[in-house]
Every structure is written in structure tokens, then in C-alpha cells.
Design a protein around this motif. Structure first.
Motif, short mmCIF file in Angstrom:
data_model
loop_
_atom_site.label_atom_id
_atom_site.label_comp_id
_atom_site.label_asym_id
_atom_site.label_seq_id
_atom_site.Cartn_x
_atom_site.Cartn_y
_atom_site.Cartn_z
N ALA A 1 0.84 -1.20 0.00
CA ALA A 1 0.00 0.00 0.00
C ALA A 1 0.88 1.25 0.00
N TYR A 2 1.98 1.18 0.71
CA TYR A 2 2.92 2.31 0.72
C TYR A 2 3.54 2.49 -0.67
N GLU A 3 3.84 1.39 -1.33
CA GLU A 3 4.37 1.45 -2.70
C GLU A 3 3.34 2.12 -3.62
N TYR A 4 2.07 1.77 -3.46
CA TYR A 4 1.01 2.40 -4.26
C TYR A 4 1.01 3.91 -4.01
N LEU A 5 1.10 4.30 -2.75
CA LEU A 5 1.09 5.71 -2.39
C LEU A 5 2.26 6.45 -3.02
N THR B 1 -7.85 2.26 -2.08
CA THR B 1 -8.10 1.02 -2.83
C THR B 1 -7.04 -0.02 -2.49
N ALA B 2 -5.80 0.42 -2.32
CA ALA B 2 -4.71 -0.50 -1.96
C ALA B 2 -4.97 -1.15 -0.61
N ILE B 3 -5.42 -0.37 0.36
CA ILE B 3 -5.74 -0.94 1.67
C ILE B 3 -6.92 -1.89 1.58
N LEU B 4 -7.90 -1.55 0.74
CA LEU B 4 -9.05 -2.44 0.56
C LEU B 4 -8.61 -3.78 -0.05
N ILE B 5 -7.66 -3.75 -0.96
CA ILE B 5 -7.15 -5.00 -1.52
C ILE B 5 -6.41 -5.80 -0.46
N GLU B 6 -5.61 -5.13 0.36
CA GLU B 6 -4.91 -5.81 1.47
C GLU B 6 -5.94 -6.53 2.35
N TYR B 7 -7.01 -5.83 2.68
CA TYR B 7 -8.06 -6.39 3.52
C TYR B 7 -8.76 -7.56 2.82
N ALA B 8 -9.08 -7.39 1.54
CA ALA B 8 -9.77 -8.45 0.79
C ALA B 8 -8.90 -9.70 0.70
N LEU C 1 -6.11 4.58 -14.10
CA LEU C 1 -4.85 4.77 -13.39
C LEU C 1 -4.81 3.94 -12.11
N THR C 2 -5.90 3.97 -11.36
CA THR C 2 -5.99 3.19 -10.13
C THR C 2 -5.87 1.70 -10.43
N LYS C 3 -6.60 1.23 -11.44
CA LYS C 3 -6.53 -0.18 -11.82
C LYS C 3 -5.12 -0.57 -12.24
N LYS C 4 -4.48 0.27 -13.05
CA LYS C 4 -3.13 -0.03 -13.54
C LYS C 4 -2.13 -0.15 -12.37
N HIS C 5 -2.16 0.83 -11.47
CA HIS C 5 -1.24 0.79 -10.32
C HIS C 5 -1.52 -0.43 -9.44
N CYS C 6 -2.80 -0.73 -9.23
CA CYS C 6 -3.15 -1.89 -8.40
C CYS C 6 -2.72 -3.20 -9.07
N GLU C 7 -2.90 -3.29 -10.38
CA GLU C 7 -2.50 -4.51 -11.09
C GLU C 7 -1.00 -4.74 -11.00
N ASN C 8 -0.20 -3.67 -11.01
CA ASN C 8 1.25 -3.79 -10.90
C ASN C 8 1.67 -4.26 -9.51
N ILE C 9 0.98 -3.80 -8.49
CA ILE C 9 1.38 -4.12 -7.11
C ILE C 9 0.66 -5.35 -6.58
N TYR C 10 -0.59 -5.53 -6.96
CA TYR C 10 -1.42 -6.64 -6.49
C TYR C 10 -1.92 -7.44 -7.70
N PRO C 11 -1.07 -8.24 -8.34
CA PRO C 11 -1.49 -8.93 -9.58
C PRO C 11 -2.76 -9.76 -9.41
N ASN C 12 -2.94 -10.42 -8.28
CA ASN C 12 -4.14 -11.22 -8.06
C ASN C 12 -5.22 -10.46 -7.29
#
Length: 156
Positions: free
Chosen positions: A43-47, A89-96, A120-131
């Protein structure tokens, strides 16, 4: 004389309590800047990516993310509606991801009115959280404003 002294003291106490609250908040913000990279490095990387690409970010963003994470892991919501994606969104993915690892299904919908920021949000999330990006339902909705206020509108 007592009444006058008490009347003068009351506003002073209010100011002092506001100053103390501000310093507690400042301490919490600084504490979050240390904790977020350790507890939620992705999540920090996303930020960091968000800040580098000119995305919406404040000096208190780590604090906001830490507060959100603490709330989620304490209350374990099963359905979450996010209005406007980004660092949250990054924290929500961590939680999910955590909830799924425990066998709990949850529903997260992230609504965005701007196609550019949605992608942009989807792209950054896909790079950090592929699944993990598959755990969020990203929805583009227009914001409508009328005499009753404003709301998001999506036809299905």
C-alpha cells in the motif's frame, strides 16, 4: 471577581484542549508515516507511485490509510462501497486478500466518475497486487447533480 476569572479561564481551556488535540493528531500522523511502510509495504508502494504520477495525495495520507486499515480489521465489514479510488483502494485489496485467506468472501465496489483515474488506479493496483485487483469491482459512474443534491448514476 470569581465569575470574571471563570469566564476568562473557560476560553483559555478550550484553546489549550485544541492545541493538545492538534499535537495528538500530529503525533498520530507521524506515527503512521513510520507504520504504513512496515505494516502495509505494498500500500505504501502504491502511495509512492500515486505521488510520483501526480495523483491526489496529502501529507496525512499514511494516517488516513492506517486509520482505514485499523477500522477494517477491527470491524470486518463484508460489503464495502468506495467512492473514488486511490490509496484507499490499496488498503481495501490488502483487507480483501486477508479475508479471502481466512475463507471469507467480501464484496468491494470502487466507484469512480473519471475514466482516467479509474484506469490509473486499476493499472497501479495490477502492478502491485497482480491477483488482488480481481477482488475489487471497479465501476465507472457519472455523478449527477440536481436540486436534491448529487449522486452517482449507473444503469444496469
Amino acid at each position: 471577581m470569581k465569575l470574571m476569572f471563570g469566564a476568562m479561564l473557560s476560553p483559555l481551556l478550550k484553546v489549550i484542549s485544541k492545541v493538545i488535540a492538534f499535537y495528538r493528531y500530529s503525533d498520530r500522523v507521524n506515527d503512521a508515516k513510520i507504520k504504513i511502510p512496515v505494516l502495509y509495504p505494498r500500500a505504501y508502494e502504491y502511495l509512492k507511485i500515486q505521488r510520483e504520477s501526480g495523483g491526489f495525495s496529502h501529507k496525512f495520507s499514511e494516517y488516513k490509510l492506517l486509520e482505514l486499515a485499523e477500522y477494517l480489521f477491527k470491524n470486518n465489514p463484508k460489503v464495502i462501497l468506495e467512492l473514488g479510488g486511490g490509496g484507499t483502494t490499496a488498503i481495501l485489496i490488502e483487507y480483501a486478500e486477508y479475508m479471502n485467506s481466512k475463507g471469507n468472501d467480501i464484496l468491494i465496489v470502487s466507484v469512480e466518475e473519471n475514466e482516467k483515474y479509474l484506469q490509473l488506479t486499476k493499472k497501479h493496483c495490477e502492478n502491485i497486487y497482480p491477483n488482488g485487483v480481481d477482488l475489487i469491482n471497479f465501476v465507472k459512474c457519472d455523478r449527477v447533480q440536481n436540486f436534491d443534491g448529487c449522486y452517482y448514476s449507473k444503469e444496469y
